[in-house]
Design a protein around this motif. Sequence first.
Motif, PDB file in Angstrom:
ATOM      1  N   THR A  18       0.840  -1.210   0.000  1.00 25.37           N
ATOM      2  CA  THR A  18       0.000   0.000   0.000  1.00 25.37           C
ATOM      3  C   THR A  18       0.864   1.245   0.000  1.00 25.37           C
ATOM      4  OG1 THR A  18      -1.765  -1.132   1.173  1.00 25.37           O
ATOM      5  CG2 THR A  18      -1.774   1.264   1.254  1.00 25.37           C
ATOM      6  N   MET A  19       1.907   1.270   0.861  1.00 19.28           N
ATOM      7  CA  MET A  19       2.796   2.432   0.923  1.00 19.28           C
ATOM      8  C   MET A  19       3.560   2.594  -0.375  1.00 19.28           C
ATOM      9  SD  MET A  19       4.239   2.510   4.820  1.00 19.28           S
ATOM     10  CE  MET A  19       4.753   0.811   4.878  1.00 19.28           C
ATOM     11  N   THR A  20       4.015   1.445  -0.947  1.00 18.84           N
ATOM     12  CA  THR A  20       4.755   1.514  -2.206  1.00 18.84           C
ATOM     13  C   THR A  20       3.874   2.051  -3.313  1.00 18.84           C
ATOM     14  OG1 THR A  20       6.102  -0.359  -1.528  1.00 18.84           O
ATOM     15  CG2 THR A  20       6.079   0.164  -3.867  1.00 18.84           C
ATOM     16  N   SER A  21       2.606   1.591  -3.343  1.00 17.43           N
ATOM     17  CA  SER A  21       1.672   2.056  -4.362  1.00 17.43           C
ATOM     18  C   SER A  21       1.445   3.546  -4.260  1.00 17.43           C
ATOM     19  CB  SER A  21       0.344   1.308  -4.220  1.00 17.43           C
ATOM     20  OG  SER A  21      -0.601   1.788  -5.133  1.00 17.43           O
ATOM     21  N   ALA A  22       1.331   4.058  -3.021  1.00 16.86           N
ATOM     22  CA  ALA A  22       1.134   5.491  -2.817  1.00 16.86           C
ATOM     23  C   ALA A  22       2.320   6.275  -3.327  1.00 16.86           C
ATOM     24  CB  ALA A  22       0.913   5.768  -1.339  1.00 16.86           C
ATOM     25  N   ASN A  23       3.525   5.709  -3.169  1.00 19.44           N
ATOM     26  CA  ASN A  23       4.729   6.392  -3.640  1.00 19.44           C
ATOM     27  C   ASN A  23       4.813   6.400  -5.153  1.00 19.44           C
ATOM     28  OD1 ASN A  23       5.507   6.785  -1.017  1.00 19.44           O
ATOM     29  ND2 ASN A  23       6.834   4.986  -0.920  1.00 19.44           N
ATOM     30  N   GLU A  24       4.450   5.257  -5.771  1.00 21.75           N
ATOM     31  CA  GLU A  24       4.630   5.115  -7.206  1.00 21.75           C
ATOM     32  C   GLU A  24       3.492   5.721  -8.010  1.00 21.75           C
ATOM     33  OE1 GLU A  24       5.101   0.973  -7.827  1.00 21.75           O
ATOM     34  OE2 GLU A  24       7.192   0.916  -7.123  1.00 21.75           O
ATOM     35  N   HIS A  25       2.318   5.888  -7.396  1.00 24.46           N
ATOM     36  CA  HIS A  25       1.158   6.377  -8.133  1.00 24.46           C
ATOM     37  C   HIS A  25       0.519   7.574  -7.417  1.00 24.46           C
ATOM     38  CE1 HIS A  25       1.449   2.787 -10.614  1.00 24.46           C
ATOM     39  NE2 HIS A  25       1.500   2.054  -9.514  1.00 24.46           N
ATOM     40  N   PRO A  26       1.251   8.673  -7.296  1.00 21.64           N
ATOM     41  CA  PRO A  26       0.674   9.852  -6.642  1.00 21.64           C
ATOM     42  C   PRO A  26      -0.438  10.447  -7.501  1.00 21.64           C
ATOM     43  CG  PRO A  26       2.760  10.411  -7.685  1.00 21.64           C
ATOM     44  CD  PRO A  26       2.614   8.915  -7.789  1.00 21.64           C
ATOM     45  N   ILE A  27      -1.387  11.099  -6.830  1.00 21.43           N
ATOM     46  CA  ILE A  27      -2.453  11.785  -7.561  1.00 21.43           C
ATOM     47  C   ILE A  27      -1.870  13.050  -8.167  1.00 21.43           C
ATOM     48  CG2 ILE A  27      -4.676  12.942  -7.341  1.00 21.43           C
ATOM     49  CD1 ILE A  27      -5.312  11.004  -5.075  1.00 21.43           C
ATOM     50  N   LYS A  28      -1.947  13.148  -9.475  1.00 23.33           N
ATOM     51  CA  LYS A  28      -1.306  14.250 -10.185  1.00 23.33           C
ATOM     52  C   LYS A  28      -2.123  15.532 -10.095  1.00 23.33           C
ATOM     53  CE  LYS A  28       1.028  11.312 -13.600  1.00 23.33           C
ATOM     54  NZ  LYS A  28       1.202  11.036 -15.053  1.00 23.33           N
ATOM     55  N   LYS A  29      -1.436  16.624 -10.255  1.00 18.11           N
ATOM     56  CA  LYS A  29      -2.087  17.920 -10.357  1.00 18.11           C
ATOM     57  C   LYS A  29      -2.978  17.917 -11.591  1.00 18.11           C
ATOM     58  CE  LYS A  29      -0.935  22.829 -10.953  1.00 18.11           C
ATOM     59  NZ  LYS A  29       0.181  23.792 -11.048  1.00 18.11           N
ATOM     60  N   PRO A  30      -4.224  18.393 -11.483  1.00 13.10           N
ATOM     61  CA  PRO A  30      -5.107  18.428 -12.661  1.00 13.10           C
ATOM     62  C   PRO A  30      -4.458  19.178 -13.814  1.00 13.10           C
ATOM     63  CG  PRO A  30      -6.334  18.927 -10.659  1.00 13.10           C
ATOM     64  CD  PRO A  30      -4.892  18.899 -10.267  1.00 13.10           C
ATOM     65  N   ASP A  31      -4.421  18.530 -14.970  1.00 10.34           N
ATOM     66  CA  ASP A  31      -3.777  19.147 -16.140  1.00 10.34           C
ATOM     67  C   ASP A  31      -4.554  20.368 -16.617  1.00 10.34           C
ATOM     68  OD1 ASP A  31      -1.723  17.273 -16.209  1.00 10.34           O
ATOM     69  OD2 ASP A  31      -2.905  15.886 -17.419  1.00 10.34           O
ATOM     70  N   SER A  32      -5.865  20.284 -16.552  1.00  8.07           N
ATOM     71  CA  SER A  32      -6.705  21.395 -16.991  1.00  8.07           C
ATOM     72  C   SER A  32      -8.052  21.290 -16.290  1.00  8.07           C
ATOM     73  CB  SER A  32      -6.899  21.389 -18.510  1.00  8.07           C
ATOM     74  OG  SER A  32      -7.542  20.189 -18.907  1.00  8.07           O
ATOM     75  N   LEU A  33      -8.748  22.412 -16.218  1.00  6.70           N
ATOM     76  CA  LEU A  33     -10.080  22.451 -15.631  1.00  6.70           C
ATOM     77  C   LEU A  33     -11.060  23.042 -16.626  1.00  6.70           C
ATOM     78  CD1 LEU A  33      -9.393  23.822 -12.016  1.00  6.70           C
ATOM     79  CD2 LEU A  33      -9.636  21.441 -12.712  1.00  6.70           C
ATOM     80  N   PHE A  34     -12.315  22.623 -16.508  1.00  2.00           N
ATOM     81  CA  PHE A  34     -13.374  23.227 -17.332  1.00  2.00           C
ATOM     82  C   PHE A  34     -13.668  24.649 -16.855  1.00  2.00           C
ATOM     83  CE2 PHE A  34     -14.250  18.625 -17.441  1.00  2.00           C
ATOM     84  CZ  PHE A  34     -14.237  18.410 -18.812  1.00  2.00           C
TER      85      PHE A  34
END
Length: 392
Positions: A18-34
């Motif tokens: 779980t910790m490794t997954s959190a490190n490898e797959h962070p939630i990215k900054k939204p590329d664009s918004l409507f």
Amino acid sequence: MKKKILLMILVVFGATQTMTSANEHPIKKPDSLFSKSAVMIDSGTGSVLYSKNAHKKMNPASITKIATAIYALEHSDLEDIVTVSKNAANTEGSTVYLLPGEKISLEQLMQGMMVNSGNDAAVAIAEHTEGSVNSFVKKLNVFLEDEVGVHKTHFENPHGLYGENHFTTAYDMAKITSYAMKNDDFRVLFGIGSFEWKSEGWNTTLFNHHKLVKGELPYPEVTGGKNGFITEANHTLVTSAENDGLSVIAVTLNAQSKRAIYKDTTSLLDYGLNQFGRSYIAKGSKFQTAHSTFQLKEDFHFTKRISESVNEVVNEKGIMTIYNEENQEVATTELHSVLKSENGDQEVLASSSDKTEESDLTDPKIFYSVFLYLIILVMMGISMIRKREQEL
């Protein structure tokens, strides 16, 4: 015993995965918004976590009522009984069907304004608080600038119907909401999902128009919100949310549809609540510019992305600005002058000295320490199991 040992190993493996997954797959900054304008701040530190045209003047529509609510809470009493005027009862737009001459508590009017976005309730509140809508609006604008500290907001009415000089910014609305959230009565109003409305003109169950507050779109961290819509503003939305470390305010303005504005808001909340943590620079830290030395009077708290480095820039007036790795402004504070020589305008980069308030599991050293600790627990558990079996 083998089954028990295997189970303990699987538990450790699952935790580390779980910790490794959190490190490898962070939630990215939204590329664009409507939404044409948006901002997200941590209300605990005032730091900006996301910004898109955040200082552009926009029409707010009914999120105006956030300002109306906090002003009325600070200048009147929820137990007051309000006599509804003909002017209030005849207000256009969304309504709670107030009748002229009707007597109703200020608290119920506030609920009708915030949950059902009643424009008639907003006018009744304004008239009761300051005698007239005009007087209320004048004092509200002074209050917002002097007490809340926003400088690009001007309201013409207490409800948000279109006015040529009725405007705010995403950043100003975030600051207004952050200020309001310090008031316990406002927090309650902001978080009402539904309630029973009983008045002379209408008996019904009112449901909050904000889908995340109503629960129509489940998001457990959401603590409150207000939506708005008029043709000139399109859809507008203010949302508050909390986790163990942060209290964020997300503001999204001028989206073409409800679907778009809620997608923008949930994307911001996912990013902010999962990728940021609070840090601070210790009281007494000194900063040297070309001509002066400055010092922090108190610990300076700010919020940044986990594992991200920041830069501190101090100008000759003693204003320190924190910038993230994308060179975007995060927070500012005023320093205390220790030693001053001649004046100058040159800015110099001060060395980074921030301290993280909470442990960051994305740090490899901390991660492997936790992993080792879990292994030790497993070994102790195995030892205890074997000892117990020997005793039997």
